[in-house]
Design a protein around this motif. Structure first.
Motif, PDB file in Angstrom:
ATOM      1  N   PHE A  86       0.827  -1.204   0.000  1.00  0.00           N
ATOM      2  CA  PHE A  86       0.000   0.000   0.000  1.00  0.00           C
ATOM      3  C   PHE A  86       0.866   1.261   0.000  1.00  0.00           C
ATOM      4  O   PHE A  86       0.634   2.193  -0.794  1.00  0.00           O
ATOM      5  CB  PHE A  86      -0.934   0.001   1.210  1.00  0.00           C
ATOM      6  CG  PHE A  86      -1.791   1.229   1.304  1.00  0.00           C
ATOM      7  CD1 PHE A  86      -2.944   1.343   0.540  1.00  0.00           C
ATOM      8  CD2 PHE A  86      -1.439   2.284   2.138  1.00  0.00           C
ATOM      9  CE1 PHE A  86      -3.730   2.486   0.604  1.00  0.00           C
ATOM     10  CE2 PHE A  86      -2.212   3.427   2.211  1.00  0.00           C
ATOM     11  CZ  PHE A  86      -3.361   3.524   1.445  1.00  0.00           C
ATOM     12  N   TRP A  91      -0.525  -0.630  -6.781  1.00  0.00           N
ATOM     13  CA  TRP A  91      -1.941  -0.902  -6.952  1.00  0.00           C
ATOM     14  C   TRP A  91      -2.197  -2.224  -7.658  1.00  0.00           C
ATOM     15  O   TRP A  91      -3.266  -2.824  -7.491  1.00  0.00           O
ATOM     16  CB  TRP A  91      -2.599   0.248  -7.709  1.00  0.00           C
ATOM     17  CG  TRP A  91      -2.346   1.601  -7.116  1.00  0.00           C
ATOM     18  CD1 TRP A  91      -1.959   2.717  -7.788  1.00  0.00           C
ATOM     19  CD2 TRP A  91      -2.454   1.995  -5.736  1.00  0.00           C
ATOM     20  NE1 TRP A  91      -1.806   3.775  -6.922  1.00  0.00           N
ATOM     21  CE2 TRP A  91      -2.105   3.360  -5.648  1.00  0.00           C
ATOM     22  CE3 TRP A  91      -2.791   1.332  -4.557  1.00  0.00           C
ATOM     23  CZ2 TRP A  91      -2.096   4.075  -4.461  1.00  0.00           C
ATOM     24  CZ3 TRP A  91      -2.781   2.042  -3.358  1.00  0.00           C
ATOM     25  CH2 TRP A  91      -2.441   3.383  -3.312  1.00  0.00           C
ATOM     26  N   LYS A 156      -8.406   1.329   3.457  1.00  0.00           N
ATOM     27  CA  LYS A 156      -7.252   1.545   2.576  1.00  0.00           C
ATOM     28  C   LYS A 156      -7.231   0.535   1.428  1.00  0.00           C
ATOM     29  O   LYS A 156      -6.906   0.885   0.283  1.00  0.00           O
ATOM     30  CB  LYS A 156      -5.958   1.465   3.394  1.00  0.00           C
ATOM     31  CG  LYS A 156      -5.745   2.659   4.324  1.00  0.00           C
ATOM     32  CD  LYS A 156      -4.471   2.522   5.133  1.00  0.00           C
ATOM     33  CE  LYS A 156      -4.126   3.825   5.843  1.00  0.00           C
ATOM     34  NZ  LYS A 156      -5.179   4.293   6.756  1.00  0.00           N
ATOM     35  N   ALA A 160      -7.446   1.258  -2.467  1.00  0.00           N
ATOM     36  CA  ALA A 160      -6.394   0.796  -3.379  1.00  0.00           C
ATOM     37  C   ALA A 160      -6.992   0.073  -4.580  1.00  0.00           C
ATOM     38  O   ALA A 160      -6.503   0.213  -5.718  1.00  0.00           O
ATOM     39  CB  ALA A 160      -5.428  -0.127  -2.632  1.00  0.00           C
TER      40      ALA A 160
END
Length: 344
Positions: A86, A91, A156, A160
């Motif tokens: 991350f 990605w 998160k 992502a």
């Protein structure tokens, strides 16, 4: 670049088995804002919850029982590996596997080879952090949102995944519109919801900011039932998509918040064609009149009528993956016809 006014698009799910069949329907009825079709009848992993598991630590899919399992072992190691990817903005680590997104590559290929397929924008979608966080439970029965470490992972990690979707769309030369699908926010703000206003806004804003980190990305939210629209309008999202067929009157109870959202550059995506309530007896003129009536009511409460219309998109009320193929086609045909009426 602004989104195309009154463009038609979809929520995501379609009942077909074949990607090309789905994309043909999308191209014909939503040419200005094509959406990536999720073929939920093709594979269990196309389900919105199971689809999002890859790349998130300590989670694995149980396709047979159609659920997500939370592993307890090697927690620290799994979390460390997640944050390494991350923080490196890796990605691709959060990519959706082919089994979970069978129409994704054909969708991108259609955009690369057909300049008329979304000449400026393409839409994709991923489950939102609230819905995913409430749907998955640990072996102790706690939701992921109740575990501080896993809650951060959900926000998160789904941000992502949205960034990965957006990045792949940018590669086609189009601007991405990414929706977080949040059916679990239905009922938010009622006495039966324990979610905090500040938490919901913070989670949606953080996930959206992650998606925007890859470039010029528009981010929206789709909620298929009634909710506290004032709270949703206080986020930094670009688009609010709601079931205007079933909940228009509820949405209109928030004129001040809607006005502020529009004034700050926001857009409204009106889900004017029914899906679960679809009967086949709906008339395009009636649906267009219902929407115009809603616009008129907002204008009567002080909103700029031109701004309302200019900042509007059109969708079905929800996904159509649960409908028959015939009815799914009928819903999108209605949507395209309603758009033609409203453009006059």
């Amino acid at each position: 670049m602004d989104l195309p006014t009154l463009a038609a698009t979809g929520i995501g799910t379609l009942p077909f088995q074949e990607a090309e069949t789905s994309l043909d329907l999308v191209a014909r009825t939503c040419p200005e804002l094509p959406f990536w079709p999720q073929l939920v009848r093709r594979h269990p992993r196309e389900d919105m919850i199971l689809q999002a598991v890859d790349g998130l630590p300590l989670l694995e899919t149980d396709e047979a029982d159609h659920r997500v399992l939370v592993r307890a072992e090697n927690r620290e190691e799994a979390l460390t590996r997640f944050y390494q990817h991350f923080l490196d903005s890796d990605w691709d680590y959060f990519a959706l596997p082919a089994a979970a997104a069978s129409a994704w590559e054909p969708f991108l290929e259609r955009a690369r080879t057909d300049a008329s397929f979304g000449p400026d924008f393409l839409k994709a979608q991923i489950v939102g952090p609230v819905t995913f966080g409430l749907a998955v439970r640990t072996s102790e029965g706690r939701t992921l949102l109740e575990d501080p470490e896993l809650r951060e992972v959900v926000v998160k990690g789904l941000g992502a995944k949205a960034a990965w979707l957006a990045g792949r769309i940018i590669e086609t030369g189009r601007t991405p519109l990414i929706f977080f699908d949040e059916p679990a926010l239905t009922g938010f703000g009622s006495a039966f919801s324990t979610l905090s206003r500040d938490d919901v806004v913070s989670w949606l804003d953080e996930a959206a900011d992650i998606a925007r980190s890859v470039g010029p990305v528009r981010v929206g939210v789709h909620i298929c039932g009634n909710t506290d629209w004032g709270v949703i309008a206080s986020t930094r999202l670009d688009v609010i998509n709601f079931d205007a067929f079933g909940y228009l009157d509820h949405f209109l109870l928030y004129p001040a918040q809607i006005a502020r959202f529009l004034d700050q550059g926001g857009w409204l995506a009106w889900g004017i064609v029914p899906t679960l309530e679809f009967t086949g007896q709906e008339k395009t003129g009636d649906l267009a009149a219902k929407l115009r009536s809603g616009w008129k009511q907002l204008a009567g409460r002080g909103l700029d009528p031109d701004l309302i219309r200019t900042r509007s998109l059109l969708t079905p009320a929800c996904g159509v993956g649960g409908l028959t193929e015939e009815n799914a086609r009928a819903v999108f045909n209605l949507l395209a016809q309603v758009r033609e009426i409203l453009l006059v």
